[in-house]
Motif scaffolding. Structure first.
Motif, PDB file in Angstrom:
ATOM      1  N   SER A  50       1.124  -1.450  -0.033  1.00  0.00           N
ATOM      2  CA  SER A  50       0.138  -0.070   0.626  1.00  0.00           C
ATOM      3  C   SER A  50       0.641   0.681  -0.118  1.00  0.00           C
ATOM      4  O   SER A  50       0.548   2.323  -1.072  1.00  0.00           O
ATOM      5  CB  SER A  50      -0.801  -0.251   0.718  1.00  0.00           C
ATOM      6  N   ALA A  55      -1.921  -2.250  -5.625  1.00  0.00           N
ATOM      7  CA  ALA A  55      -3.587  -2.855  -4.905  1.00  0.00           C
ATOM      8  C   ALA A  55      -2.801  -4.584  -3.916  1.00  0.00           C
ATOM      9  O   ALA A  55      -1.831  -5.184  -4.924  1.00  0.00           O
ATOM     10  CB  ALA A  55      -4.315  -3.159  -5.649  1.00  0.00           C
ATOM     11  N   CYS A  75      -5.421  -3.031   6.954  1.00  0.00           N
ATOM     12  CA  CYS A  75      -6.089  -3.520   5.430  1.00  0.00           C
ATOM     13  C   CYS A  75      -7.361  -2.900   5.253  1.00  0.00           C
ATOM     14  O   CYS A  75      -8.227  -2.466   6.755  1.00  0.00           O
ATOM     15  CB  CYS A  75      -6.001  -5.102   5.147  1.00  0.00           C
ATOM     16  N   ASP A  76      -7.980  -2.873   3.680  1.00  0.00           N
ATOM     17  CA  ASP A  76      -8.790  -1.591   3.154  1.00  0.00           C
ATOM     18  C   ASP A  76     -10.360  -2.058   3.266  1.00  0.00           C
ATOM     19  O   ASP A  76     -11.464  -1.903   3.811  1.00  0.00           O
ATOM     20  CB  ASP A  76      -8.380  -0.897   2.349  1.00  0.00           C
ATOM     21  N   ILE A  88     -13.755  -5.279  -6.415  1.00  0.00           N
ATOM     22  CA  ILE A  88     -12.435  -4.419  -5.529  1.00  0.00           C
ATOM     23  C   ILE A  88     -11.588  -3.601  -6.373  1.00  0.00           C
ATOM     24  O   ILE A  88     -11.353  -2.344  -6.217  1.00  0.00           O
ATOM     25  CB  ILE A  88     -12.457  -4.667  -4.283  1.00  0.00           C
ATOM     26  N   LEU A  89     -10.590  -4.754  -5.843  1.00  0.00           N
ATOM     27  CA  LEU A  89      -9.318  -4.485  -6.819  1.00  0.00           C
ATOM     28  C   LEU A  89      -9.943  -3.617  -8.800  1.00  0.00           C
ATOM     29  O   LEU A  89      -8.760  -3.152  -8.274  1.00  0.00           O
ATOM     30  CB  LEU A  89      -8.788  -5.684  -6.500  1.00  0.00           C
ATOM     31  N   GLU A  92      -9.439   0.020  -8.287  1.00  0.00           N
ATOM     32  CA  GLU A  92      -8.552   0.726  -7.842  1.00  0.00           C
ATOM     33  C   GLU A  92      -6.931   0.485  -8.734  1.00  0.00           C
ATOM     34  O   GLU A  92      -7.369   1.092  -9.262  1.00  0.00           O
ATOM     35  CB  GLU A  92      -8.276   0.020  -6.573  1.00  0.00           C
ATOM     36  N   VAL A  99      -4.970  -0.203  -2.628  1.00  0.00           N
ATOM     37  CA  VAL A  99      -5.656  -0.869  -1.826  1.00  0.00           C
ATOM     38  C   VAL A  99      -5.284  -2.128  -1.596  1.00  0.00           C
ATOM     39  O   VAL A  99      -5.076  -3.036  -2.196  1.00  0.00           O
ATOM     40  CB  VAL A  99      -7.236  -0.848  -3.134  1.00  0.00           C
ATOM     41  N   SER A 100      -5.825  -2.809  -0.080  1.00  0.00           N
ATOM     42  CA  SER A 100      -6.025  -3.608  -0.190  1.00  0.00           C
ATOM     43  C   SER A 100      -6.988  -4.544   0.503  1.00  0.00           C
ATOM     44  O   SER A 100      -7.783  -4.076   1.408  1.00  0.00           O
ATOM     45  CB  SER A 100      -4.592  -3.650   1.557  1.00  0.00           C
ATOM     46  N   VAL A 101      -6.910  -6.099   0.091  1.00  0.00           N
ATOM     47  CA  VAL A 101      -8.594  -6.388   0.043  1.00  0.00           C
ATOM     48  C   VAL A 101      -8.281  -7.977   0.578  1.00  0.00           C
ATOM     49  O   VAL A 101      -7.052  -8.669   0.239  1.00  0.00           O
ATOM     50  CB  VAL A 101      -9.655  -6.642  -0.793  1.00  0.00           C
ATOM     51  N   TYR A 202      -0.768   4.472   6.247  1.00  0.00           N
ATOM     52  CA  TYR A 202      -0.966   2.667   7.106  1.00  0.00           C
ATOM     53  C   TYR A 202      -0.184   1.445   7.628  1.00  0.00           C
ATOM     54  O   TYR A 202      -0.745   0.690   7.555  1.00  0.00           O
ATOM     55  CB  TYR A 202      -0.254   2.328   4.691  1.00  0.00           C
TER      56      TYR A 202
END
Length: 243
Positions: A50, A55, A75-76, A88-89, A92, A99-101, A202
């Protein structure tokens, strides 16, 4: 949950920055990193990616661990379905935003589904034996397979600092002093400056009053003299020794 050392996050970030310079024209924006496991090394990889602007999809069987990371600001998003994670990914990655999923799912099954569907990450970090062979397929298709244990930048030592009070004001001040002390001629200086500027967004609540960066001996001498004169209440350590 098991948190990594701040120095581990920092050095993982420097590794990703080197990969970005070597393979992606200096940027991870718009790139997807697959991480299997949200242990301490996984947390370090997710946060570092991040900071670097990439991503991340982090697959972890223990959904509670991911939710704890979400609450801690590490994480997001946390989801339970691969399709939802990819939606989501996709948005972004297309916008070039970090972004972190976290995906709470069986890692082996998730990796197999990604391979079957042609979902191709740009970077892969997977230590678990049960997915290592499958993740090698991503490498055959062009992904960078990240090795565990990032090597430190040549000719540098780790400087760490912390403050006991008024961290909201003092920590950014010290980081600006550290950034100003970095050698313009080193190829890693833009990445180190980005770390100092972006990492606090982050790192989560657990690292709020601490920071670190690798410096050469010459850089460190100038930084330490300036920082100690301006912020005498700060504690600065080089390789674990107070200076």
């Amino acid at each position: 949950m098991s948190l990594p050392e701040l120095s581990t996050i920092h050095d993982t970030y420097l590794l990703l920055s080197r990969v970005a310079r070597d393979r992606f024209a200096g940027r991870l924006a718009g790139k997807l990193l697959l991480r299997v496991g949200f242990d301490a090394a996984g947390v370090a990889t997710v946060v570092a990616a991040s900071v670097a602007g990439g991503a991340t999809l982090c697959v972890e069987a223990d959904g509670a661990l991911l939710r704890e990371g979400l609450r801690g600001g590490l994480c997001d998003f946390v989801v339970g379905d691969l399709d939802e994670a990819l939606r989501i990914l996709k948005n972004e990655v297309r916008r070039g935003l970090p972004v972190s999923v976290g995906l709470g799912a069986d890692p082996a099954g998730c990796v197999a589904a990604m391979i079957e569907r042609g979902v191709q990450p740009d970077l892969v970090a997977a230590d678990a034996a049960e997915v290592r062979a499958a993740c090698a397929i991503f490498g055959e298709r062009g992904a960078v397979l990240l090795e565990a244990g990032a090597m430190p930048e040549a000719g540098t030592s780790l400087l760490c600092w912390s403050v006991a009070r008024d961290g909201a004001r003092t920590m950014p001040l010290i980081s600006r002093m550290a950034a100003a002390a970095l050698d313009e001629g080193r190829v890693d200086t833009p990445a180190r400056r980005r770390w100092l500027e972006v990492a606090p967004r982050y790192l989560g609540r657990g690292f709020g009053s601490r920071q670190c960066v690798r410096m050469t001996r010459e850089e460190a001498a100038g930084f330490i003299a300036t920082a100690q004169a301006a912020t005498p209440a700060a504690t600065i350590r080089m390789n674990g020794v107070s200076v």
